[in-house]
Motif scaffolding. Structure first.
Motif, PDB file in Angstrom:
ATOM      1  N   ASP A 250       0.832  -1.199   0.000  1.00  0.00           N
ATOM      2  CA  ASP A 250       0.000   0.000   0.000  1.00  0.00           C
ATOM      3  C   ASP A 250       0.870   1.254   0.000  1.00  0.00           C
ATOM      4  OD1 ASP A 250      -2.376   1.338  -0.015  1.00  0.00           O
ATOM      5  OD2 ASP A 250      -2.570   1.388   2.167  1.00  0.00           O
ATOM      6  N   ALA A 251       0.698   2.080  -1.024  1.00  0.00           N
ATOM      7  CA  ALA A 251       1.445   3.339  -1.088  1.00  0.00           C
ATOM      8  C   ALA A 251       1.015   4.261   0.042  1.00  0.00           C
ATOM      9  CB  ALA A 251       1.197   4.006  -2.433  1.00  0.00           C
ATOM     10  N   LYS A 252       1.977   4.946   0.653  1.00  0.00           N
ATOM     11  CA  LYS A 252       1.674   5.858   1.751  1.00  0.00           C
ATOM     12  C   LYS A 252       1.495   7.285   1.279  1.00  0.00           C
ATOM     13  CE  LYS A 252       4.176   3.013   5.111  1.00  0.00           C
ATOM     14  NZ  LYS A 252       5.261   2.970   6.139  1.00  0.00           N
ATOM     15  N   SER A 253       1.995   7.606   0.083  1.00  0.00           N
ATOM     16  CA  SER A 253       1.865   8.972  -0.416  1.00  0.00           C
ATOM     17  C   SER A 253       2.063   8.980  -1.917  1.00  0.00           C
ATOM     18  CB  SER A 253       2.891   9.902   0.255  1.00  0.00           C
ATOM     19  OG  SER A 253       4.209   9.508  -0.090  1.00  0.00           O
ATOM     20  N   VAL A 254       1.637  10.079  -2.536  1.00  0.00           N
ATOM     21  CA  VAL A 254       1.860  10.329  -3.955  1.00  0.00           C
ATOM     22  C   VAL A 254       2.459  11.723  -4.047  1.00  0.00           C
ATOM     23  CG1 VAL A 254       0.770  10.686  -6.193  1.00  0.00           C
ATOM     24  CG2 VAL A 254      -0.030   8.849  -4.710  1.00  0.00           C
ATOM     25  N   SER A 255       3.561  11.869  -4.797  1.00  0.00           N
ATOM     26  CA  SER A 255       4.211  13.179  -4.855  1.00  0.00           C
ATOM     27  C   SER A 255       4.918  13.362  -6.180  1.00  0.00           C
ATOM     28  CB  SER A 255       5.222  13.343  -3.706  1.00  0.00           C
ATOM     29  OG  SER A 255       6.251  12.379  -3.811  1.00  0.00           O
ATOM     30  N   VAL A 256       5.168  14.601  -6.523  1.00  0.00           N
ATOM     31  CA  VAL A 256       5.971  14.962  -7.692  1.00  0.00           C
ATOM     32  C   VAL A 256       6.903  16.097  -7.279  1.00  0.00           C
ATOM     33  CG1 VAL A 256       4.251  14.269  -9.407  1.00  0.00           C
ATOM     34  CG2 VAL A 256       4.228  16.595  -8.535  1.00  0.00           C
ATOM     35  N   GLU A 257       8.038  16.199  -7.942  1.00  0.00           N
ATOM     36  CA  GLU A 257       8.954  17.291  -7.645  1.00  0.00           C
ATOM     37  C   GLU A 257       9.780  17.613  -8.878  1.00  0.00           C
ATOM     38  OE1 GLU A 257      12.706  15.060  -5.537  1.00  0.00           O
ATOM     39  OE2 GLU A 257      10.961  15.488  -4.265  1.00  0.00           O
ATOM     40  N   ASP A 258      10.280  18.816  -8.942  1.00  0.00           N
ATOM     41  CA  ASP A 258      11.114  19.272 -10.054  1.00  0.00           C
ATOM     42  C   ASP A 258      12.336  20.002  -9.520  1.00  0.00           C
ATOM     43  OD1 ASP A 258       9.789  18.273 -12.215  1.00  0.00           O
ATOM     44  OD2 ASP A 258       8.736  20.120 -12.723  1.00  0.00           O
ATOM     45  N   ARG A 280      -0.080  18.010 -11.407  1.00  0.00           N
ATOM     46  CA  ARG A 280       0.553  16.729 -11.749  1.00  0.00           C
ATOM     47  C   ARG A 280       0.368  15.708 -10.632  1.00  0.00           C
ATOM     48  NH1 ARG A 280       6.579  18.050 -12.878  1.00  0.00           N
ATOM     49  NH2 ARG A 280       6.685  15.771 -12.683  1.00  0.00           N
ATOM     50  N   CYS A 281       0.456  16.166  -9.399  1.00  0.00           N
ATOM     51  CA  CYS A 281       0.285  15.272  -8.260  1.00  0.00           C
ATOM     52  C   CYS A 281      -1.130  14.680  -8.254  1.00  0.00           C
ATOM     53  CB  CYS A 281       0.573  16.023  -6.959  1.00  0.00           C
ATOM     54  SG  CYS A 281       0.426  15.012  -5.474  1.00  0.00           S
ATOM     55  N   VAL A 282      -2.126  15.516  -8.516  1.00  0.00           N
ATOM     56  CA  VAL A 282      -3.510  15.033  -8.536  1.00  0.00           C
ATOM     57  C   VAL A 282      -3.725  14.067  -9.697  1.00  0.00           C
ATOM     58  CG1 VAL A 282      -5.909  15.746  -8.874  1.00  0.00           C
ATOM     59  CG2 VAL A 282      -4.436  17.012  -7.300  1.00  0.00           C
ATOM     60  N   GLU A 283      -3.087  14.312 -10.832  1.00  0.00           N
ATOM     61  CA  GLU A 283      -3.201  13.382 -11.954  1.00  0.00           C
ATOM     62  C   GLU A 283      -2.701  11.995 -11.546  1.00  0.00           C
ATOM     63  OE1 GLU A 283      -1.118  15.043 -15.235  1.00  0.00           O
ATOM     64  OE2 GLU A 283      -2.500  16.728 -15.494  1.00  0.00           O
ATOM     65  N   ARG A 284      -1.576  11.936 -10.840  1.00  0.00           N
ATOM     66  CA  ARG A 284      -1.057  10.646 -10.381  1.00  0.00           C
ATOM     67  C   ARG A 284      -1.986  10.033  -9.344  1.00  0.00           C
ATOM     68  NH1 ARG A 284       5.549  10.834  -9.709  1.00  0.00           N
ATOM     69  NH2 ARG A 284       6.016  11.599 -11.808  1.00  0.00           N
ATOM     70  N   LEU A 285      -2.528  10.883  -8.468  1.00  0.00           N
ATOM     71  CA  LEU A 285      -3.434  10.411  -7.424  1.00  0.00           C
ATOM     72  C   LEU A 285      -4.661   9.761  -8.057  1.00  0.00           C
ATOM     73  CD1 LEU A 285      -3.482  10.618  -4.280  1.00  0.00           C
ATOM     74  CD2 LEU A 285      -4.951  12.614  -4.546  1.00  0.00           C
ATOM     75  N   ARG A 286      -5.235  10.427  -9.041  1.00  0.00           N
ATOM     76  CA  ARG A 286      -6.427   9.892  -9.704  1.00  0.00           C
ATOM     77  C   ARG A 286      -6.108   8.644 -10.514  1.00  0.00           C
ATOM     78  NH1 ARG A 286      -9.521  15.372 -11.935  1.00  0.00           N
ATOM     79  NH2 ARG A 286     -10.540  15.903  -9.951  1.00  0.00           N
ATOM     80  N   SER A 291      -7.366   9.016  -3.059  1.00  0.00           N
ATOM     81  CA  SER A 291      -7.503  10.389  -2.602  1.00  0.00           C
ATOM     82  C   SER A 291      -6.614  10.547  -1.381  1.00  0.00           C
ATOM     83  CB  SER A 291      -8.962  10.697  -2.244  1.00  0.00           C
ATOM     84  OG  SER A 291      -9.412   9.827  -1.208  1.00  0.00           O
ATOM     85  N   GLY A 292      -6.414  11.782  -0.926  1.00  0.00           N
ATOM     86  CA  GLY A 292      -5.530  12.000   0.211  1.00  0.00           C
ATOM     87  C   GLY A 292      -5.996  13.141   1.091  1.00  0.00           C
TER      88      GLY A 292
END
Length: 498
Positions: A250-258, A280-286, A291-292
């Motif tokens: 189970d993933a604990k989080s979804v994140s993006v960074e640049d 971008r983070c919400v796109e990965r979440l969906r 949801s978070g």
């Protein structure tokens, strides 16, 4: 410990680079590097042809360019990598319901829980496990055109060791009972849980190999590393690993960074980047169907100091407006005057449902008056347009076409960007099912040139057999419907092993 090598570890060979080679015929057999392309970029994956020159993952791209200047340097296409990964993971699940993915290109499989079953006599054997592993490698090649290395052993740790020894494009079996002799001369970093800090502690104690860890004894390891870590490490060094294959991680989080080529100091630009990252983070979440509840902003300054700020909402959400507004509030409280090297937006406290924070959503959507600017305001969900206004000057920005990006021209069909600059873009027109294609150069704002979705290695030109690069016609290729029991080692039409 198991009496047969029924834990399988699959590791796809140079996965990102191999996908690029499989979908770009002109790059097959040539050095390819995938990763960040800017001055601060980092290599994600290098093909084996590039590794000959010393290029490896996690290396700064600038250093890789010095070592291998003639390689193709490409921006990653994670959407395509996920599509290919889904095919590979599907083949693994055909073997067993107990599949533990570690990443897009790596997974454990418990063969004892699978439908294949043991051989004659109801007992698992090395020969039976090897036959299943070889069939899996053939099916992956037939379905995707890619190569994977397989390790088989009686535990997860040893199966991973075996797959490393099998690279590239091989299979290694570690028969139960041979573990200690195999592990003894290996460096301590091969053991799970031994990172740089633990490795340094062991080296200071004169312990450099797995055999020396076993000889040190449990009491000495507990003294050096603490009870839990020391006891576990002593068992691992003796080849004992009782960790089960877990189907759901189970993933604990979804994140993006640049990471930015130059440090950001302008607040308007920083707010715009945070809004983009939130989208971008919400796109990965969906995409993950989650949801978070907690929104996190990460900021790394010019001096590499890093801080995070978080805000917990009233309920889990996958609304880009809600996440973007929370991220904007968080960045408001961070001093960025000295310069920002990296920005990240993440969502944690994940759930499988949404309970919208109506107050935050209302604040995000509330009118602010004509012409009013909202710091950190998010744009509507969906992909960013190919050309946007610069957040600082307000002037139209030049369309960004990084090397490797998929495009389509109204006259010449699908292709990919080889390079761009000075208002020009060079495109090679080819696809997975075509010969190496021709190269043409256009103005970057050519109205007949548009971004397109990438084709997978098993797909053809995607144009129904129209005239392709070089004036040749190519029929569209499709992935075989059911490769799980075919046993064939022939690549799918239009594919090639990188």
């Amino acid at each position: 410990m198991r009496r047969a090598p029924t834990v399988l570890h699959l590791d796809m060979d140079a996965f990102f680079a191999a996908v690029e080679q499989a979908t770009k015929p002109s790059l097959r057999g040539k050095p390819v590097v995938v990763g960040g392309l800017g001055p601060r970029g980092v290599v994600a994956t290098a093909s084996y042809e590039a590794r000959v020159f010393g290029v490896h993952s996690a290396m700064p791209t600038a250093q890789a360019r010095r070592l291998c200047p003639n390689a193709a340097y490409l921006a990653p296409r994670f959407g395509l990598y996920r599509r290919v990964s889904e095919v590979v993971m599907g083949l693994l699940r055909d073997l067993s319901p107990l599949v533990e993915p570690l990443s897009l290109d790596e997974a454990f499989v418990d063969l004892e829980a699978g439908r294949a079953g043991p051989g004659a006599g109801g007992e698992w054997s090395e020969q039976r496990a090897r036959a299943i592993g070889e069939r899996l490698r053939r099916e992956i090649r037939a379905a995707t055109g890619l190569c994977g290395s397989v390790g088989l052993a009686g535990s997860k740790m040893l199966a991973k060791v075996a797959s490393e020894r099998a690279k590239p494009d091989g299979l290694v079996v570690i028969p139960p009972g041979t573990e200690r002799a195999l592990l003894a001369p290996m460096p301590v970093r091969v053991l799970p849980g031994v990172g740089p800090a633990t490795g340094q502690t062991l080296r200071r104690a004169g312990i450099a190999t797995v055999g020396e860890v076993a000889e040190a004894g449990e009491a000495e390891l507990v003294r050096l590393l603490g009870r839990a870590h020391g006891t576990a490490l002593h068992l691992m060094a003796r080849g004992v690993d009782e960790r089960p294959v877990v189907a759901e991680r189970d993933a604990k989080s979804v994140s993006v960074e640049d990471t930015f080529d130059t440090d950001l100091t302008d607040r308007t630009r920083i707010h715009a980047e945070v809004a983009r990252l939130a989208d971008r983070c919400v796109e990965r979440l969906r995409a993950a169907g989650r949801s978070g509840r907690t929104v996190v902003v990460k900021v790394r300054s010019y001096d590499f100091s890093t801080l995070t700020r978080s805000e917990t909402l009233r309920g889990p959400t996958d609304d880009p407006a809600v996440v973007g507004e929370a991220a904007a509030r968080l960045i408001e409280g961070v001093d960025t005057t000295a310069g920002v090297r990296l920005l990240g937006v993440g969502v944690s406290g994940l759930a499988d449902f949404t309970q919208e924070d109506l107050f935050a959503q209302a604040a995000a959507l509330a009118p602010t008056g004509e012409g009013a600017a909202v710091p950190g305001a998010v744009r509507p969900p969906g992909p960013a347009p190919s050309s946007e206004a610069d957040p600082v000057t307000g002037e139209a920005a030049v369309r960004r076409l990084p090397p490797g990006r998929d495009v389509r021209h109204a006259r010449y069909g699908p292709g990919w960007v080889q390079g761009s600059g000075l208002g020009r873009v060079t495109v090679r027109f080819e696809g997975p099912g075509t010969p190496p294609g021709r190269v043409r150069t256009f103005p970057v704002d050519d109205p007949e040139l548009e971004l397109s979705e990438p084709l997978a290695p098993w797909e053809g030109t995607g144009d129904g057999g129209r005239e392709g690069p070089g004036g040749q016609r190519s029929e569209p290729a499709t992935r075989p419907k059911d490769m799980s029991s075919s046993g064939t080692g022939a690549p799918a039409p239009g594919t090639s092993s990188p």
